[in-house]
Design a protein around this motif. Structure first.
Motif, PDB file in Angstrom:
ATOM      1  N   PHE A  13      -1.654   4.831  -4.343  1.00  0.00           N
ATOM      2  CA  PHE A  13      -0.848   3.730  -3.772  1.00  0.00           C
ATOM      3  C   PHE A  13      -0.177   2.839  -5.156  1.00  0.00           C
ATOM      4  CE2 PHE A  13      -1.358   3.234   0.745  1.00  0.00           C
ATOM      5  CZ  PHE A  13      -2.325   4.306   1.071  1.00  0.00           C
ATOM      6  N   LEU A  14      -0.532   3.124  -6.161  1.00  0.00           N
ATOM      7  CA  LEU A  14      -0.475   2.469  -7.211  1.00  0.00           C
ATOM      8  C   LEU A  14       0.829   3.022  -8.078  1.00  0.00           C
ATOM      9  CD1 LEU A  14      -3.427   0.742  -8.480  1.00  0.00           C
ATOM     10  CD2 LEU A  14      -1.643  -0.135  -6.987  1.00  0.00           C
ATOM     11  N   ILE A  15       1.596   2.549  -9.016  1.00  0.00           N
ATOM     12  CA  ILE A  15       2.723   2.979  -9.875  1.00  0.00           C
ATOM     13  C   ILE A  15       2.196   3.823 -10.868  1.00  0.00           C
ATOM     14  CG2 ILE A  15       4.832   2.376 -11.023  1.00  0.00           C
ATOM     15  CD1 ILE A  15       5.320   0.239  -9.007  1.00  0.00           C
ATOM     16  N   PRO A  16       2.590   4.677 -11.687  1.00  0.00           N
ATOM     17  CA  PRO A  16       2.404   5.605 -12.591  1.00  0.00           C
ATOM     18  C   PRO A  16       1.258   4.591 -13.662  1.00  0.00           C
ATOM     19  CG  PRO A  16       4.395   6.490 -12.265  1.00  0.00           C
ATOM     20  CD  PRO A  16       3.927   5.095 -11.323  1.00  0.00           C
ATOM     21  N   CYS A 232      -9.253  -3.032  -1.813  1.00  0.00           N
ATOM     22  CA  CYS A 232      -8.497  -2.707  -3.143  1.00  0.00           C
ATOM     23  C   CYS A 232      -7.001  -2.099  -2.760  1.00  0.00           C
ATOM     24  CB  CYS A 232      -9.137  -1.576  -3.712  1.00  0.00           C
ATOM     25  SG  CYS A 232      -8.317  -0.904  -5.465  1.00  0.00           S
ATOM     26  N   LEU A 233      -6.928  -1.721  -1.540  1.00  0.00           N
ATOM     27  CA  LEU A 233      -5.463  -1.199  -0.893  1.00  0.00           C
ATOM     28  C   LEU A 233      -4.404  -2.391  -1.208  1.00  0.00           C
ATOM     29  CD1 LEU A 233      -6.545   1.302   1.732  1.00  0.00           C
ATOM     30  CD2 LEU A 233      -5.896   1.772  -0.700  1.00  0.00           C
ATOM     31  N   VAL A 234      -4.817  -3.474  -0.978  1.00  0.00           N
ATOM     32  CA  VAL A 234      -3.672  -4.504  -0.916  1.00  0.00           C
ATOM     33  C   VAL A 234      -3.180  -4.973  -2.339  1.00  0.00           C
ATOM     34  CG1 VAL A 234      -4.539  -5.302   1.106  1.00  0.00           C
ATOM     35  CG2 VAL A 234      -5.293  -6.382  -1.073  1.00  0.00           C
ATOM     36  N   LEU A 235      -3.707  -4.419  -3.392  1.00  0.00           N
ATOM     37  CA  LEU A 235      -3.650  -4.404  -4.845  1.00  0.00           C
ATOM     38  C   LEU A 235      -2.546  -3.815  -5.457  1.00  0.00           C
ATOM     39  CD1 LEU A 235      -4.466  -6.823  -7.152  1.00  0.00           C
ATOM     40  CD2 LEU A 235      -5.851  -4.634  -7.762  1.00  0.00           C
ATOM     41  N   ASP A 236      -1.464  -4.062  -6.173  1.00  0.00           N
ATOM     42  CA  ASP A 236      -0.647  -3.277  -6.761  1.00  0.00           C
ATOM     43  C   ASP A 236      -0.261  -3.753  -8.207  1.00  0.00           C
ATOM     44  OD1 ASP A 236       1.657  -1.944  -7.827  1.00  0.00           O
ATOM     45  OD2 ASP A 236       2.407  -1.716  -5.621  1.00  0.00           O
ATOM     46  N   ALA A 237      -0.474  -3.124  -9.339  1.00  0.00           N
ATOM     47  CA  ALA A 237      -0.471  -3.414 -10.754  1.00  0.00           C
ATOM     48  C   ALA A 237       1.057  -3.696 -11.112  1.00  0.00           C
ATOM     49  CB  ALA A 237      -1.092  -2.218 -11.599  1.00  0.00           C
ATOM     50  N   GLY A 264       7.121  -5.572  -9.270  1.00  0.00           N
ATOM     51  CA  GLY A 264       6.216  -5.129  -8.162  1.00  0.00           C
ATOM     52  C   GLY A 264       4.787  -5.389  -8.322  1.00  0.00           C
ATOM     53  N   ASN A 265       4.186  -6.304  -8.766  1.00  0.00           N
ATOM     54  CA  ASN A 265       2.742  -6.519  -8.942  1.00  0.00           C
ATOM     55  C   ASN A 265       2.424  -7.465  -7.781  1.00  0.00           C
ATOM     56  OD1 ASN A 265       4.373  -8.517 -10.737  1.00  0.00           O
ATOM     57  ND2 ASN A 265       2.573  -9.607 -10.579  1.00  0.00           N
ATOM     58  N   VAL A 266       1.223  -7.118  -7.322  1.00  0.00           N
ATOM     59  CA  VAL A 266       0.466  -7.831  -6.139  1.00  0.00           C
ATOM     60  C   VAL A 266      -0.832  -8.080  -6.630  1.00  0.00           C
ATOM     61  CG1 VAL A 266      -0.093  -8.025  -3.808  1.00  0.00           C
ATOM     62  CG2 VAL A 266       2.066  -6.436  -4.509  1.00  0.00           C
ATOM     63  N   GLY A 267      -1.114  -9.426  -6.418  1.00  0.00           N
ATOM     64  CA  GLY A 267      -2.416  -9.874  -6.714  1.00  0.00           C
ATOM     65  C   GLY A 267      -2.215 -11.416  -6.989  1.00  0.00           C
ATOM     66  N   LEU A 302      -0.451  -1.338 -27.317  1.00  0.00           N
ATOM     67  CA  LEU A 302      -0.087  -1.176 -25.910  1.00  0.00           C
ATOM     68  C   LEU A 302      -0.373  -2.491 -25.440  1.00  0.00           C
ATOM     69  CD1 LEU A 302      -2.329   1.957 -25.287  1.00  0.00           C
ATOM     70  CD2 LEU A 302       0.007   1.731 -25.916  1.00  0.00           C
ATOM     71  N   ILE A 303       0.951  -2.771 -24.656  1.00  0.00           N
ATOM     72  CA  ILE A 303       1.192  -3.942 -23.730  1.00  0.00           C
ATOM     73  C   ILE A 303       0.899  -3.535 -22.442  1.00  0.00           C
ATOM     74  CG2 ILE A 303       2.495  -6.095 -23.272  1.00  0.00           C
ATOM     75  CD1 ILE A 303       3.908  -5.536 -25.793  1.00  0.00           C
ATOM     76  N   TRP A 304      -0.059  -4.272 -21.607  1.00  0.00           N
ATOM     77  CA  TRP A 304      -0.091  -3.819 -20.578  1.00  0.00           C
ATOM     78  C   TRP A 304      -0.163  -5.283 -19.379  1.00  0.00           C
ATOM     79  CZ3 TRP A 304      -2.509   1.068 -19.583  1.00  0.00           C
ATOM     80  CH2 TRP A 304      -2.943   1.452 -20.766  1.00  0.00           C
ATOM     81  N   HIS A 305      -0.263  -5.176 -18.069  1.00  0.00           N
ATOM     82  CA  HIS A 305      -0.320  -6.278 -17.533  1.00  0.00           C
ATOM     83  C   HIS A 305      -1.190  -5.932 -16.315  1.00  0.00           C
ATOM     84  CE1 HIS A 305       0.441  -9.073 -13.836  1.00  0.00           C
ATOM     85  NE2 HIS A 305       0.939 -10.015 -14.860  1.00  0.00           N
ATOM     86  N   VAL A 306      -2.419  -6.689 -16.288  1.00  0.00           N
ATOM     87  CA  VAL A 306      -3.171  -6.729 -15.269  1.00  0.00           C
ATOM     88  C   VAL A 306      -3.133  -7.584 -13.936  1.00  0.00           C
ATOM     89  CG1 VAL A 306      -4.787  -8.020 -16.361  1.00  0.00           C
ATOM     90  CG2 VAL A 306      -5.595  -6.489 -14.785  1.00  0.00           C
ATOM     91  N   SER A 307      -3.255  -7.024 -12.776  1.00  0.00           N
ATOM     92  CA  SER A 307      -3.393  -7.792 -11.474  1.00  0.00           C
ATOM     93  C   SER A 307      -4.759  -7.799 -10.826  1.00  0.00           C
ATOM     94  CB  SER A 307      -2.236  -7.490 -10.584  1.00  0.00           C
ATOM     95  OG  SER A 307      -0.826  -7.385 -11.042  1.00  0.00           O
ATOM     96  N   TYR A 308      -4.972  -8.997 -10.404  1.00  0.00           N
ATOM     97  CA  TYR A 308      -6.386  -9.248  -9.886  1.00  0.00           C
ATOM     98  C   TYR A 308      -6.555 -10.334  -8.799  1.00  0.00           C
ATOM     99  CZ  TYR A 308      -7.397 -12.710 -13.456  1.00  0.00           C
ATOM    100  OH  TYR A 308      -7.330 -13.609 -14.280  1.00  0.00           O
TER     101      TYR A 308
END
Length: 752
Positions: A13-16, A232-237, A264-267, A302-308
């Motif tokens: 369900f999450l983007i690559p 977990c399914l309601v989460l999108d990175a 597109g991030n959800v959290g 590496l630059i990341w974004h974490v949704s939680y």
């Protein structure tokens, strides 16, 4: 839900390049272990299902899970009782009857049910994610504290799930199995199992369609039922855009990225993360543009974004974003690369140094070598000699078998480089390498040649131990040993290490007890493990060689313990034999010995009861048992026991007193002297009471168990009848009374 299954589902369900994690603190669980199963018929417990309750864990923030039915149940427990059977882990499990029809009946009286209520947690959405349980339909039923026998087992079982009374899951029938097997269902992809408001789910289990083997029992077993929820399914990175970026760092000019955005991030929460290529967290900026990469040195970021949702323990500089994040539910976006070009660093190698015993045909491979802090686009491990001549270019240190290299010392390095590099070839020297590179520290590998334990000569040796006389080997010599270190080892025949002396002659085997020892020489190089007392030679680890072994036989006979007697005979024409004399605890070859009180050997009978003591003159003799190993000298009649030589041990002695003065015949004669003593045991003064004492003085003698005279006195039968024994040591003695009326002996124990 198994974490791996949940992770796979989340990735769909999450983007690559999304890293999702459902930790145990994001789950709610209801687990029925069925260990409290009770099917006692006298108490009608088999018609009561109330013990089949669940342990519920709502520590996660996703959902509130409750078992609203109280536990597992059937419509009519009196009509459909249960039994108990050994479960998956040996604890009790439920045994229930199956439906005899081969057509599935949703209203069957044998239907096993459980109702659970799911309410969303802080995210507002919850997923009834997983069901797992064990089932079996055994050919032989077994009931705890009950009977066992042939089972007309069901061949099919079926699951049905209702949501608020409406069917939402109805898969095909499943064939039963004879042994316990795990059945797992994942509902996370089914929309009916996602709730935004409280809902009640009913799970129905039915086994049916018996094998028709004629048996009258239709048992089906079930155990370890687990129901779980997640969110977990309601989460999108989301997805990071921008870059990649490449900077020349270390020149003092600020280097900032721009145009990096998350979509597109959800959290409920989010955070930018800067890591190295291994995922180690270097920074936690509010925005990517806040970071000046010029200060970071060369390498790749590496630059990341974490949704939680909720908290995210482990989100700290120094932790690893791939392994150390432990939040309720989180997901990592794709990464944006930032390349920082600088002179590469070879990094830091950890592990070793290593020492191998080479040339024995056993592969010698390093392990546990780790690399940290390396920078550069390219990486290569290098093996050199101590002069830095390149011996190998393996892909990893573990790929090298050093057993084939012969004795010597080599070095393992790591080389990092950017762009083209020249001279990195086997046969060249590291000094010949040219290009943009950096070398790590080196890890040393010492290759020792297999030592030879050598050959021991001398022996074998045989000692009589336990006699207090030191027993040392002599003349043991070692030849042909190689290696820097040697050690003498003494083991038993199972190779357990009993001693580690400097040389064989240092060992006194007299105190070792009976048995067999082996003397070895061990030659070794470097460190060796397991060389300690009570360890086994077979467990030694290191570079070593063992010699042959020299045998040391330790003999220790035990004369044993004699019980019976003392004996007193009247020397007349009637044969006198001892009886009820018992020998225990003897070890070795056996010989009975009769001596006088001075130790002179009077006889060597095959057994004590073969001696007719009537044939001897009056006096006192002693019966002994002698145990020995191998041969003896001096054990002959008329010699003294003190002159016997060899490996032997004597038992305690039993006294035989041979009287003649007061013997009377069976037709009647003069009264015979008798004496009674008290107290017995005695502390200091012994009192005597006589019968038939006459008018003459009575001679009193105190002798020990070896027949030696310890004390004597004359006693006037009409006067004082006591004797002071306080000067004698504690022990077992005999009081002998003598007068013209006869002679009588009594056993006396002196105890304080």
């Amino acid at each position: 839900m198994k974490h791996q299954d949940l992770l796979t589902l989340c990735l769909l369900f999450l983007i690559p390049l999304v890293s999702a994690n459902a930790q145990s603190d994001s789950l709610s669980l209801a687990h029925f272990d069925l260990d409290d199963c009770d099917a006692q018929q006298l108490t009608y417990a088999h018609q009561d299902y109330s013990e089949f309750t669940a342990v519920v864990d709502n520590s996660g923030a996703c959902a509130d899970l409750q078992v609203v039915s109280g536990g597992l149940y059937v419509d009519d427990p009196q009509a459909t009782p249960h039994s108990c059977t050994p479960g998956v882990d040996g604890d009790p499990a439920m045994c229930i009857s199956s439906d005899k029809s081969c057509t599935y009946d949703p209203e069957s009286e044998y239907m096993l049910r459980v109702d659970v209520r799911i309410a969303p947690g802080e995210t507002g959405i919850a997923v009834l994610s997983d069901l797992s349980f064990y089932e079996r339909a055994p050919a032989q039923y077994t009931w705890i504290n009950g009977t066992s026998g042939p089972n007309n087992y069901p061949t099919l079982w079926r699951l049905r799930v209702l949501k608020n009374g409406e069917q939402v899951f109805y898969p095909a029938p499943v064939a039963t199995e004879l042994n316990w097997n795990l059945n797992s269902y994942n509902f996370a992809s089914l929309p009916e199992f996602t709730v935004t408001e409280p809902a009640v789910f009913t799970f129905e289990f039915l086994a049916y369609c018996p094998v028709n083997n004629g048996a009258t029992v239709y048992a089906w077993d079930i155990d370890e039922i687990t129901i779980s929820t997640d969110c977990c399914l309601v989460l999108d990175a989301g997805e990071l855009s921008g870059g990649p970026f490449e900077f020349c760092v270390g020149d003092g000019e600020p280097d900032h990225v721009d145009g990096v955005a998350i979509t597109g991030n959800v959290g409920s929460r989010g955070q930018y993360i800067v890591t190295d290529e291994e995922g180690n967290i270097l920074g936690l900026p509010d925005a990517p543009e806040d970071v000046n990469f010029d200060e970071a040195g060369g390498g790749t970021c590496l630059i990341w974004h974490v949704s939680y949702f909720g908290s995210l323990p482990g989100l700290e500089v120094g932790n690893n974003a791939m392994t150390d994040l432990q939040g309720d539910c989180y997901a990592l976006s794709n990464a944006v690369t930032v390349v920082r070009n600088l002179q590469p660093e070879g990094g830091e190698l950890a592990g070793g140094p290593f020492t191998f015993c080479v040339g024995d045909g056993i592969p010698d491979v390093v392990s546990g070598v780790t690399l940290t802090g390396a920078t550069g686009a390219n990486s290569q491990y290098v093996v050199t000699d101590t002069d830095l001549n390149i011996l190998g270019l393996p892909p990893t240190p573990e790929a090298v078998n050093f057993d084939e290299a012969g004795p010597g010392t080599c070095l393992i390095w790591h080389l990092s480089y950017d762009g083209d590099i020249t001279g990195l070839e086997v046969g060249n020297n590291v000094a010949d390498v040219a290009g943009c590179f950096g070398l790590s520290n080196s890890v040393e590998v010492v290759r020792n040649e297999q030592p030879e334990g050598g050959e021991l000569t001398g022996g074998p040796f045989t000692f009589c131990v336990g006699d207090g006389v030191p027993d040392h080997v002599s003349g043991v010599e070692l030849t042909g040993a190689t290696g820097s270190n040697t050690q003498i080892i003494v083991t038993d025949t199972s190779f357990t290490i009993l001693g580690l002396p400097e040389k064989p002659e240092d060992v006194d085997f007299d105190g070792a007890g009976p048995g067999v020892c082996l003397i070895w020489n061990l030659s070794y190089e470097g460190d060796i493990t397991g060389l300690e007392l009570e360890a086994n030679v077979m467990d030694l680890s290191g570079c070593f060689g063992l010699s042959n072994a020299i045998t040391v036989n330790r003999n220790q006979p035990e004369g044993g313990t004699l019980t019976g007697g003392p004996y007193e005979f009247c020397v007349d024409s009637i044969p006198d034999f001892v009886d009820s004399l018992e020998l225990t605890g003897n070890v070795g070859e056996s010989q009975w010995v009769i001596t006088d009180t001075l130790g002179v050997i009077l006889g060597l009978p095959p057994a004590p009861d073969s001696v007719d003591f009537n044939a001897a003159d009056t006096g006192v003799c002693l019966i002994w048992h002698l145990s020995y190993v191998d041969s003896l000298t001096g054990l002959v009649v008329d010699s003294n026991v003190a002159g016997v030589e060899g490996c032997f041990s004597l038992s305690n002695s039993v006294t035989v007193i041979r009287n003649i003065e007061s013997c009377s015949d069976s037709l009647g004669g003069p009264p015979v002297l008798d004496v009674m003593v008290f107290p017995n045991p005695v502390h200091d003064v012994l009192t005597m009471e006589f019968e038939n004492e006459g008018e003459d003085m009575i001679t009193i003698e105190i002798v020990d168990i070896y027949g030696r005279l310890c004390l004597s006195a004359l006693c006037d039968p009409k006067g004082d009848r006591t004797i002071d024994v306080s000067a004698l040591p504690d022990g077992h003695y005999y009081l002998v009374a003598k007068s013209p009326q006869g002679r009588k002996a009594r056993s006396v124990v002196l105890m304080r």
